[in-house]
Design an enzyme around this catalytic site. Structure first.
Site, short mmCIF file in Angstrom:
data_model
loop_
_atom_site.label_atom_id
_atom_site.label_comp_id
_atom_site.label_asym_id
_atom_site.label_seq_id
_atom_site.Cartn_x
_atom_site.Cartn_y
_atom_site.Cartn_z
N CYS A 132 0.84 -1.19 0.00
CA CYS A 132 0.00 0.00 0.00
C CYS A 132 0.88 1.25 0.00
O CYS A 132 1.78 1.38 0.82
CB CYS A 132 -0.90 0.01 1.24
SG CYS A 132 -1.89 1.50 1.40
N CYS A 181 -5.03 1.38 6.40
CA CYS A 181 -5.20 2.84 6.28
C CYS A 181 -6.45 3.25 5.52
O CYS A 181 -6.77 4.43 5.43
CB CYS A 181 -3.97 3.50 5.67
SG CYS A 181 -3.74 3.19 3.91
N CYS A 183 -9.09 -5.94 -9.52
CA CYS A 183 -8.73 -4.96 -10.54
C CYS A 183 -8.31 -3.68 -9.80
O CYS A 183 -9.15 -2.99 -9.23
CB CYS A 183 -9.93 -4.71 -11.43
SG CYS A 183 -9.59 -3.66 -12.85
#
Length: 152
Positions: free
Chosen positions: A70, A121, A141
């Site tokens: 991330c 987060c 996706c």
């Protein structure tokens, strides 16, 4: 509430960002902190649930061994072992790492889709569809703007 106000609110609801239905996350930042660490595109995608243009992410055609984390908090999200070419123009995976993502219904386009986000987060990653390959049959996706690739 007046009938007209209710009708306008009902029409606008499908287009409201999913972030409007926020929950609490381990990693939190102010809007100013997010804007300082992200480009405009990354902010729109990760914090306002936008979608990057198809075929615009360099991560779409990257198939090196490693982990996709991330961009917002460095949590490992996807292994390169589950990445495949879906032909859609976005990085696609058939599974996330265990416990890495959260999901919620996304009803913004008059159809219910499954939105996925970083469980730590809350950053928007993309959507999950039921047209992926074995063994899961799922297609995660994703927006490359939400990810950072870490080579193995």
């Amino acid at each position: 509430m007046k009938r007209r106000t209710f009708a306008l609110a009902a029409l606008a609801a499908p287009f409201a960002p999913a972030a409007a239905f926020a929950q609490s996350f381990e990693v939190t930042r102010t809007e100013a902190e997010w804007r300082a660490m992200l480009t405009d595109l990354q902010y729109r995608v990760m914090r306002e649930d936008a979608t990057e243009r198809a075929f615009s992410s360099p991560l779409d055609k990257l198939y090196d061994a490693g982990t996709y984390v991330c961009r917002g908090c460095d949590l490992p999200l996807y292994s390169s072992e589950t990445k495949y070419d879906s032909g859609t123009g976005w990085p696609s995976f058939y599974a996330s790492l265990p416990g890495a993502i959260g999901t919620k219904p996304d009803r913004r386009l008059f159809v219910t889709r499954t939105e996925c986000h970083c469980r730590r987060c809350g950053s928007h990653l993309g959507h999950i569809f039921d047209d992926g390959p074995a063994p899961t049959g799922k297609r995660h996706c994703l927006n490359g703007a939400s990810l950072v690739f870490r080579a193995a």
